[in-house]
Structures are given as C-alpha cells and as structure tokens.
Design a protein around this motif. Structure first.
Motif, PDB file in Angstrom:
ATOM      1  N   LEU A 105       3.881   0.498  -2.486  1.00 36.48           N
ATOM      2  CA  LEU A 105       3.346   0.287  -3.737  1.00 36.48           C
ATOM      3  C   LEU A 105       3.931   1.349  -4.732  1.00 36.48           C
ATOM      4  O   LEU A 105       4.162   0.768  -5.794  1.00 36.48           O
ATOM      5  N   ARG A 106       4.006   2.471  -4.376  1.00 35.17           N
ATOM      6  CA  ARG A 106       4.356   3.480  -5.455  1.00 35.17           C
ATOM      7  C   ARG A 106       6.093   3.196  -5.769  1.00 35.17           C
ATOM      8  O   ARG A 106       6.390   3.282  -6.844  1.00 35.17           O
ATOM      9  N   THR A 107       6.676   2.825  -4.642  1.00 43.12           N
ATOM     10  CA  THR A 107       8.210   2.433  -4.848  1.00 43.12           C
ATOM     11  C   THR A 107       8.256   1.335  -5.912  1.00 43.12           C
ATOM     12  O   THR A 107       8.950   1.188  -6.608  1.00 43.12           O
ATOM     13  N   THR A 128       0.620  -1.185  -0.039  1.00 46.53           N
ATOM     14  CA  THR A 128      -0.188  -0.039   0.025  1.00 46.53           C
ATOM     15  C   THR A 128       0.924   1.348  -0.032  1.00 46.53           C
ATOM     16  O   THR A 128       2.008   1.072   0.217  1.00 46.53           O
ATOM     17  N   GLY A 129       0.061   2.264  -0.195  1.00 43.03           N
ATOM     18  CA  GLY A 129       0.845   3.588  -0.318  1.00 43.03           C
ATOM     19  C   GLY A 129       2.157   3.771  -0.677  1.00 43.03           C
ATOM     20  O   GLY A 129       2.351   3.530  -1.909  1.00 43.03           O
ATOM     21  N   VAL A 130       2.964   4.283   0.041  1.00 40.21           N
ATOM     22  CA  VAL A 130       4.501   4.418  -0.466  1.00 40.21           C
ATOM     23  C   VAL A 130       5.402   3.449  -1.011  1.00 40.21           C
ATOM     24  O   VAL A 130       5.800   3.349  -1.914  1.00 40.21           O
ATOM     25  N   ARG A 138       6.176   0.326  -8.139  1.00 46.29           N
ATOM     26  CA  ARG A 138       5.718   0.670  -9.466  1.00 46.29           C
ATOM     27  C   ARG A 138       7.026   1.461 -10.048  1.00 46.29           C
ATOM     28  O   ARG A 138       7.290   1.388 -11.335  1.00 46.29           O
ATOM     29  N   LEU A 139       7.508   2.193  -9.383  1.00 49.18           N
ATOM     30  CA  LEU A 139       8.295   3.363  -9.753  1.00 49.18           C
ATOM     31  C   LEU A 139       9.757   2.547 -10.194  1.00 49.18           C
ATOM     32  O   LEU A 139      10.118   2.985 -11.240  1.00 49.18           O
ATOM     33  N   ASP A 178       6.889  -4.519  -9.803  1.00 44.14           N
ATOM     34  CA  ASP A 178       5.362  -5.030 -10.102  1.00 44.14           C
ATOM     35  C   ASP A 178       5.514  -5.538 -11.313  1.00 44.14           C
ATOM     36  O   ASP A 178       4.598  -6.490 -11.660  1.00 44.14           O
TER      37      ASP A 178
END
Length: 125
Positions: free
Chosen positions: A101-103, A97-99, A105-106, A110
């Motif tokens: 998940l963003r990491t 979740t949150g940061v 994906r970045l 993923d």
C-alpha cells in the motif's frame, strides 16, 4: 530425516513464489494474489491479467496476501489498467496492505487505479 531438512532449507532459500487464484463474481474477474510481485514473478501476474478475455472486462486484483511488490508489479498494473480501460472495462485493487500500500501511494498508483480497503468494496463500488 536429514534429506527432508535439506529440502526444506533449499525451498526456504528460493525466491518467494507468486500464486494467483482466478474466480468470477457477478461477471467481475477476481484475481487473488499471494506472495511477492517482482521481476521473477511478474510474468505470472501479467499472464493472469491478459486472460480475462471478455468484452468490457472488469477485474479486481485482491492483494491482501501480497507481501512485496517492486516496480515490475507497478508497471504490470498500470499496463493492465490502460488495456482494460481501452477495452471499456476497468481494474480495481482490493486490500493492499503494509509495504505494498505504501508503494502504491508513493508512486501515485492509487490516484490512477481505484484502490479499495476490502474485496467487497472493490466488487460493489
């Protein structure tokens, strides 16, 4: 009473700890991780991933309670993915979740490691 307050303050100032609860569901190793994954705590995750010890290991890392993950965690997950794949197994991530998940994906994790919204999805897909 003042001593207890000092102890609470000292604990709050320490780096976030990492806890991992290991269970097995239908032959799948589930590591439920809580806290922060960084250079201070990464060894804990690495050791938990190394102790799956079965032929064709299937592992899900349940990340719902992970508040932060830096490149240390990314590197550990990629290394575990490679090792498990070489052993004819797999690694899946559940509920980042949150940061976190963003990491993931970045940096494209993923696209390499299966990420699922829920633990149930990770266990059945």
């Amino acid at each position: 009473m003042a001593e207890e307050e000092v102890t609470d303050t000292e604990q709050a100032a320490q780096p976030e700890q990492l806890s991992i609860v290991a269970t097995t569901t239908d032959g799948i190793h589930v590591l439920t991780v809580a806290g922060e994954i960084d250079h201070h705590t990464g060894d804990t995750l690495g050791q938990a991933l190394d102790h799956t010890g079965t032929p064709r290991p299937h592992v899900v890392v349940h990340m719902r309670q992970v508040a932060f993950m830096d490149s240390t965690g990314i590197n550990i997950l990629i290394a575990a993915h490679r090792a498990l794949t070489e052993a004819d197994g797999w690694l899946r991530l559940a509920s980042p979740t949150g940061v976190v998940l963003r990491t993931l994906r970045l940096v494209g994790v993923d696209t390499v490691i299966d990420c699922h919204e829920t633990l149930d999805q990770a266990l059945t897909n």
